[in-house]
Design a protein around this motif. Structure first.
Motif, PDB file in Angstrom:
ATOM      1  N   LEU A 157       2.959   2.239   1.593  1.00 17.12           N
ATOM      2  CA  LEU A 157       1.949   2.716   1.320  1.00 17.12           C
ATOM      3  C   LEU A 157       0.820   2.551   2.464  1.00 17.12           C
ATOM      4  N   TYR A 158       0.069   3.852   3.055  1.00 18.50           N
ATOM      5  CA  TYR A 158      -0.482   3.792   4.050  1.00 18.50           C
ATOM      6  C   TYR A 158      -1.958   4.236   3.800  1.00 18.50           C
ATOM      7  N   ILE A 159      -2.793   3.545   4.066  1.00 18.80           N
ATOM      8  CA  ILE A 159      -4.101   3.720   3.981  1.00 18.80           C
ATOM      9  C   ILE A 159      -4.657   3.912   5.224  1.00 18.80           C
ATOM     10  N   SER A 160      -5.360   5.013   5.418  1.00 23.42           N
ATOM     11  CA  SER A 160      -5.996   5.401   6.768  1.00 23.42           C
ATOM     12  C   SER A 160      -7.706   5.442   6.514  1.00 23.42           C
ATOM     13  N   SER A 161      -8.342   4.983   7.619  1.00 23.36           N
ATOM     14  CA  SER A 161      -9.667   5.316   7.777  1.00 23.36           C
ATOM     15  C   SER A 161     -10.186   4.376   6.627  1.00 23.36           C
ATOM     16  N   SER A 162      -9.717   3.116   6.328  1.00 25.90           N
ATOM     17  CA  SER A 162     -10.368   2.156   5.017  1.00 25.90           C
ATOM     18  C   SER A 162     -11.763   2.303   4.771  1.00 25.90           C
ATOM     19  N   GLN A 163     -12.102   2.218   3.598  1.00 26.64           N
ATOM     20  CA  GLN A 163     -13.517   2.205   2.952  1.00 26.64           C
ATOM     21  C   GLN A 163     -13.543   0.965   2.365  1.00 26.64           C
ATOM     22  N   THR A 164     -14.808   0.396   2.112  1.00 24.04           N
ATOM     23  CA  THR A 164     -15.234  -0.853   1.355  1.00 24.04           C
ATOM     24  C   THR A 164     -14.700  -0.550  -0.192  1.00 24.04           C
ATOM     25  N   THR A 165     -14.821   0.555  -0.593  1.00 24.34           N
ATOM     26  CA  THR A 165     -14.192   1.008  -1.885  1.00 24.34           C
ATOM     27  C   THR A 165     -12.570   0.781  -2.114  1.00 24.34           C
ATOM     28  N   ASP A 166     -11.915   0.522  -1.062  1.00 20.87           N
ATOM     29  CA  ASP A 166     -10.457   0.508  -1.144  1.00 20.87           C
ATOM     30  C   ASP A 166      -9.921  -0.741  -1.419  1.00 20.87           C
ATOM     31  N   SER A 167     -10.889  -1.714  -1.465  1.00 32.36           N
ATOM     32  CA  SER A 167     -10.755  -3.249  -1.804  1.00 32.36           C
ATOM     33  C   SER A 167     -10.034  -3.151  -3.059  1.00 32.36           C
ATOM     34  N   GLY A 168      -9.636  -4.486  -3.245  1.00 26.37           N
ATOM     35  CA  GLY A 168      -8.756  -4.701  -4.669  1.00 26.37           C
ATOM     36  C   GLY A 168      -7.218  -4.850  -4.446  1.00 26.37           C
ATOM     37  N   VAL A 169      -6.497  -5.060  -5.407  1.00 26.00           N
ATOM     38  CA  VAL A 169      -5.092  -5.497  -5.428  1.00 26.00           C
ATOM     39  C   VAL A 169      -4.181  -4.202  -5.528  1.00 26.00           C
ATOM     40  N   TYR A 170      -3.431  -4.084  -4.556  1.00 21.79           N
ATOM     41  CA  TYR A 170      -2.294  -2.733  -4.575  1.00 21.79           C
ATOM     42  C   TYR A 170      -1.070  -3.391  -5.222  1.00 21.79           C
ATOM     43  N   PHE A 171      -0.393  -2.698  -6.346  1.00 25.86           N
ATOM     44  CA  PHE A 171       0.667  -3.160  -6.952  1.00 25.86           C
ATOM     45  C   PHE A 171       1.797  -2.044  -6.476  1.00 25.86           C
ATOM     46  N   CYS A 172       2.797  -2.503  -6.624  1.00 30.67           N
ATOM     47  CA  CYS A 172       4.290  -1.656  -6.619  1.00 30.67           C
ATOM     48  C   CYS A 172       4.724  -1.956  -7.820  1.00 30.67           C
ATOM     49  N   ALA A 173       5.210  -0.991  -8.580  1.00 29.90           N
ATOM     50  CA  ALA A 173       6.147  -1.289  -9.718  1.00 29.90           C
ATOM     51  C   ALA A 173       7.423  -0.470  -9.822  1.00 29.90           C
ATOM     52  N   VAL A 174       8.568  -0.784 -10.396  1.00 32.21           N
ATOM     53  CA  VAL A 174       9.793  -0.072 -10.304  1.00 32.21           C
ATOM     54  C   VAL A 174      10.386  -0.134 -11.600  1.00 32.21           C
ATOM     55  N   GLU A 175      11.175   1.014 -11.676  1.00 35.00           N
ATOM     56  CA  GLU A 175      11.853   1.131 -13.130  1.00 35.00           C
ATOM     57  C   GLU A 175      13.238   1.190 -12.867  1.00 35.00           C
ATOM     58  N   LEU A 176      14.120   0.151 -13.453  1.00 33.84           N
ATOM     59  CA  LEU A 176      15.520  -0.104 -12.996  1.00 33.84           C
ATOM     60  C   LEU A 176      16.252   1.630 -13.009  1.00 33.84           C
ATOM     61  N   GLY A 177      17.296   1.514 -11.862  1.00 29.29           N
ATOM     62  CA  GLY A 177      17.966   2.960 -12.102  1.00 29.29           C
ATOM     63  C   GLY A 177      19.171   3.124 -12.885  1.00 29.29           C
TER      64      GLY A 177
END
Lengths: 111, 112
Positions: free
Chosen positions: B72-92
């Motif tokens: 996950l790429y975040i460019s030109s970050s802003q204060t509102t981007d703060s927080g927790v970023y989660f990745c989630a997967v479903e088995l194949g």
């Protein structure tokens, strides 16, 4: 468009008391429904999922149960709360084998 | 079960900086989602990206399913981007009924 509601938003309950959290989805039919818990820290753990009315599968044995009395209603319950049941409870829905959408959550504190 | 590992666990940036968050998973997956959890706890869907590349404004994501990772790429970050970023997967494989397995998240803090 579809929306998902959860209530209450926050709840403080004493140990040993019962629990009922409700989740409803609007704007869709026959969704898959899910209950997750996020304990202190960051991980989310799947608790229950349902593919239809009365069809509940449990992921983790615990003090909680779930029911789906109507197509778009999912209820999380407990007969006697434990301290370890505290956490942030999130309901989610999906149209099937696609992305999931989460509700606003219920923050439960057991005292 | 499947292992989902996110890195870094914490990231502190100055406003305007770019960042890359990584998600590694241990098995074949059907689906992969990125979420942003805001300070109120709401999980916001960012991307549904089982493979390929997608872009949405300042955010973009790439999943290489054969190598079992997503970025996950975040460019030109802003204060509102703060927080927790989660990745989630479903088995194949099998009938997984859309069960998502979450990583532990990346806590992003953006300072003005």
């Amino acid at each position: 468009s579809q929306t998902i509601h959860q209530w209450p938003a926050t709840l403080v309950q004493p140990v040993g008391s019962p629990l009922s959290l409700e989740c409803t989805v609007e704007g869709t039919s026959n969704p898959n429904l899910y209950w997750y818990r996020q304990a202190a820290g960051r991980g989310l753990q799947l608790l229950f999922y349902s593919v239809g009315i009365g069809q509940i599968s449990s992921e983790v044995p615990q003090n909680l149960s779930a029911s789906r009395p109507q197509d778009r209603q999912f209820i999380l319950s407990s007969k006697k709360l434990l301290l370890s049941d505290s956490g942030f409870y999130l309901c989610a829905w999906s149209p099937g084998e696609y992305e999931q959408y989460f509700g606003p959550g219920t923050r439960l504190t057991v005292t | 079960g499947i292992q989902v590992e996110q890195s870094p666990p914490d990231l502190i940036l100055q406003e305007g900086a770019n960042s890359t968050l990584r998600c590694n998973f241990s098995d074949s997956v059907n689906n992969l989602q990125w979420f942003h959890q805001n300070p109120w706890g709401q999980l916001i869907n960012l991307f549904y990206i089982p493979s390929g590349t997608k872009q949405n404004g300042r955010l973009s994501a790439t999943t290489v399913a054969t190598e079992r990772y997503s970025l996950l790429y975040i460019s030109s970050s802003q204060t509102t981007d703060s927080g927790v970023y989660f990745c989630a997967v479903e088995l194949g494989r099998g009938s997984t009924l859309g069960r998502l397995y979450f990583g532990r998240g990346t806590q992003l803090t953006v300072w003005p």
